[in-house]
Design an enzyme around this catalytic site. Structure first.
Site, short mmCIF file in Angstrom:
data_model
loop_
_atom_site.label_atom_id
_atom_site.label_comp_id
_atom_site.label_asym_id
_atom_site.label_seq_id
_atom_site.Cartn_x
_atom_site.Cartn_y
_atom_site.Cartn_z
N SER A 1 0.86 -1.20 0.00
CA SER A 1 0.00 0.00 0.00
C SER A 1 0.89 1.24 0.00
O SER A 1 2.02 1.19 0.52
CB SER A 1 -0.86 0.01 1.27
OG SER A 1 -1.51 1.26 1.41
N TYR A 31 -1.36 -0.40 10.18
CA TYR A 31 -1.57 -0.93 8.83
C TYR A 31 -0.38 -0.53 7.92
O TYR A 31 0.19 -1.37 7.22
CB TYR A 31 -2.89 -0.38 8.28
CG TYR A 31 -3.18 -0.72 6.84
CD1 TYR A 31 -3.61 -1.99 6.47
CD2 TYR A 31 -3.04 0.25 5.85
CE1 TYR A 31 -3.89 -2.28 5.15
CE2 TYR A 31 -3.32 -0.04 4.53
CZ TYR A 31 -3.75 -1.30 4.18
OH TYR A 31 -4.01 -1.60 2.87
N LYS A 34 2.43 -2.91 6.00
CA LYS A 34 2.67 -2.91 4.55
C LYS A 34 4.14 -2.57 4.24
O LYS A 34 4.70 -3.05 3.26
CB LYS A 34 1.72 -1.94 3.86
CG LYS A 34 0.24 -2.36 3.95
CD LYS A 34 -0.05 -3.70 3.26
CE LYS A 34 -1.54 -3.97 3.10
NZ LYS A 34 -1.84 -5.22 2.41
N1 LIG Z 1 -8.69 -0.37 -1.59
C1 LIG Z 1 -7.67 0.39 -1.27
O1 LIG Z 1 -7.76 1.64 -1.29
C2 LIG Z 1 -6.34 -0.25 -0.94
C3 LIG Z 1 -5.22 0.60 -0.92
C4 LIG Z 1 -3.97 0.04 -0.62
C5 LIG Z 1 -3.85 -1.32 -0.40
N2 LIG Z 1 -4.97 -2.11 -0.42
C6 LIG Z 1 -4.78 -3.56 -0.21
O2 LIG Z 1 -5.36 -4.24 -1.30
C7 LIG Z 1 -5.68 -5.57 -0.91
C8 LIG Z 1 -7.04 -5.94 -1.45
O3 LIG Z 1 -7.99 -5.06 -0.98
P1 LIG Z 1 -9.26 -4.53 -1.80
O4 LIG Z 1 -9.28 -3.07 -1.61
O5 LIG Z 1 -9.29 -5.08 -3.19
O6 LIG Z 1 -10.42 -5.16 -0.88
P2 LIG Z 1 -11.87 -5.77 -1.14
O7 LIG Z 1 -12.47 -5.33 -2.43
O8 LIG Z 1 -12.63 -5.48 0.10
O9 LIG Z 1 -11.56 -7.34 -1.27
C9 LIG Z 1 -10.90 -8.01 -0.26
C10 LIG Z 1 -10.80 -9.47 -0.63
O10 LIG Z 1 -10.00 -10.14 0.34
C11 LIG Z 1 -10.77 -11.16 0.96
N3 LIG Z 1 -10.29 -11.26 2.34
C12 LIG Z 1 -10.41 -10.37 3.34
N4 LIG Z 1 -9.82 -10.83 4.45
C13 LIG Z 1 -9.32 -12.06 4.15
C14 LIG Z 1 -8.63 -13.05 4.87
N5 LIG Z 1 -8.32 -12.89 6.17
N6 LIG Z 1 -8.27 -14.19 4.23
C15 LIG Z 1 -8.59 -14.37 2.93
N7 LIG Z 1 -9.24 -13.47 2.20
C16 LIG Z 1 -9.61 -12.33 2.80
C17 LIG Z 1 -12.23 -10.75 0.76
O11 LIG Z 1 -13.14 -11.84 0.76
P3 LIG Z 1 -13.73 -12.48 2.15
O12 LIG Z 1 -14.31 -11.34 2.91
O13 LIG Z 1 -14.74 -13.49 1.69
O14 LIG Z 1 -12.58 -13.12 2.83
C18 LIG Z 1 -12.13 -10.17 -0.64
O15 LIG Z 1 -12.08 -11.20 -1.61
C19 LIG Z 1 -5.51 -5.61 0.61
O16 LIG Z 1 -4.28 -6.23 0.93
C20 LIG Z 1 -5.46 -4.15 1.01
O17 LIG Z 1 -4.69 -3.96 2.19
C21 LIG Z 1 -6.20 -1.61 -0.69
#
Ligand SMILES: NC(=O)c1ccc[n+]([C@@H]2O[C@H](COP(=O)([O-])OP(=O)(O)OC[C@H]3O[C@@H](n4cnc5c(N)ncnc54)[C@H](OP(=O)(O)O)[C@@H]3O)[C@@H](O)[C@H]2O)c1
Length: 258
Positions: A149, A162, A166
């Site tokens: 991130s 967090y 990261k």
């Molecule tokens: N969105 C942002 O702005 C952002 C920015 C920087 C980094 N990130 C990173 O991007 C990654 C993906 O996030 P996203 O934004 O795409 O989120 P998202 O759309 O909410 O999707 C999260 C996915 O991860 C799964 N998940 C959550 N906790 C889990 C666990 N303990 N074990 C296995 N699967 C799990 C969820 O399904 P279930 O709930 O069914 O498990 C879902 O498939 C994360 O690592 C996050 O830290 C996001």
């Protein structure tokens, strides 16, 4: 279709956190390039729906859904075993699952929230890397990709732990690249800015969020999950054959090299 440097035909990819959001889009992108893909998340019904949608889109059944909590070692062991059974030895892994159960100062974070963040965002990705490394070493090639991130790049009054996790994940990636490089295995991190997913809803789903996108993001919008398809294919494929140990920032220009 000629896929050239981006061809993933015959490759096996395993993704965590891939039923929705960025993971879902990265999985579809790899499948479209010819890979057999195992997607994983905690809820089987959402995973099944995502796999069915991607299989319909590519017109073949090459995407499989296996539920696992990425923060638990025994779940990851079972996930890798299932991937072997369904698809074979693993060429590409994307450790995308990440959690943030605490919004507030690090001075106030409960121990259990701290431990959960560190275990799921850092240690579990080390477990995952160790589980897939033997497959990759046997083939003399492989690509490990982890979602970090831009939160890793500076301190925050509300997302401090967090961000620490990261940054530690980028450190893990660097060390994986060093240790496994001699066996032909590459490891890289992706650092998203704010992306319009469920995970980050509190950051973008408001008039104040829209205003920040309009005024503070050089590309004048927050990211969409689809913006991560290309980087996943790039890092998974021979297109990035000499790139390892790097953290690629995709943030609409909010965090520039300096
Ligand atoms: N969105 C942002 O702005 C952002 C920015 C920087 C980094 N990130 C990173 O991007 C990654 C993906 O996030 P996203 O934004 O795409 O989120 P998202 O759309 O909410 O999707 C999260 C996915 O991860 C799964 N998940 C959550 N906790 C889990 C666990 N303990 N074990 C296995 N699967 C799990 C969820 O399904 P279930 O709930 O069914 O498990 C879902 O498939 C994360 O690592 C996050 O830290 C996001």
């Amino acid at each position: 279709m000629e896929r050239g440097l981006f061809d993933l035909t015959g490759k096996v990819a395993l993704l965590t956190g891939a039923s929705r959001g960025m993971g879902r889009q990265m999985a579809e992108a790899l499948a479209r390039q010819g890979a057999t893909v195992v997607i994983s998340a905690r809820k089987q019904d959402q995973l099944d729906a995502a796999a069915a949608e991607i299989n319909a889109a590519i017109g073949e059944t090459r995407v499989y859904a296996v539920a696992a909590n990425a923060g638990r070692k025994e779940d990851l062991e079972r996930l890798v075993e299932e991937t072997h059974r369904l698809a074979g030895p693993i060429d590409i892994v994307i450790g995308n699952a990440g959690v943030n159960p605490h919004y507030g100062p690090i001075g106030e974070i409960p121990d259990d929230a701290y431990n959960k963040i560190m275990q799921t965002n850092v240690q579990s990705n080390l477990w995952l890397a160790r589980l897939v490394a033997p497959d990759m070493a046997a083939k003399g090639s492989g690509s490990m990709i982890f979602t970090a991130s831009v939160g890793a790049l500076k301190p925050s009054p509300t997302l401090g732990t967090y961000g620490m996790s990261k940054l530690a994940l980028i450190g893990l990636v660097r060390n994986l690249a060093l240790e496994y490089g001699p066996q032909g295995i590459r490891a890289n991190a992706i650092c998203p800015g704010v992306v319009k997913t469920e995970f980050a809803r509190a950051l973008w789903d408001s008039e104040a969020g829209e205003e920040r996108a309009r005024t503070q993001v050089p590309l004048r919008r927050f990211g969409q999950p689809e913006d991560f398809a290309g980087v996943a294919v790039f890092l998974a494929s021979d297109a990035s054959s000499y790139m390892t140990g790097q953290a690629l920032t995709l943030c609409g220009g909010t965090n520039m090299w300096s």
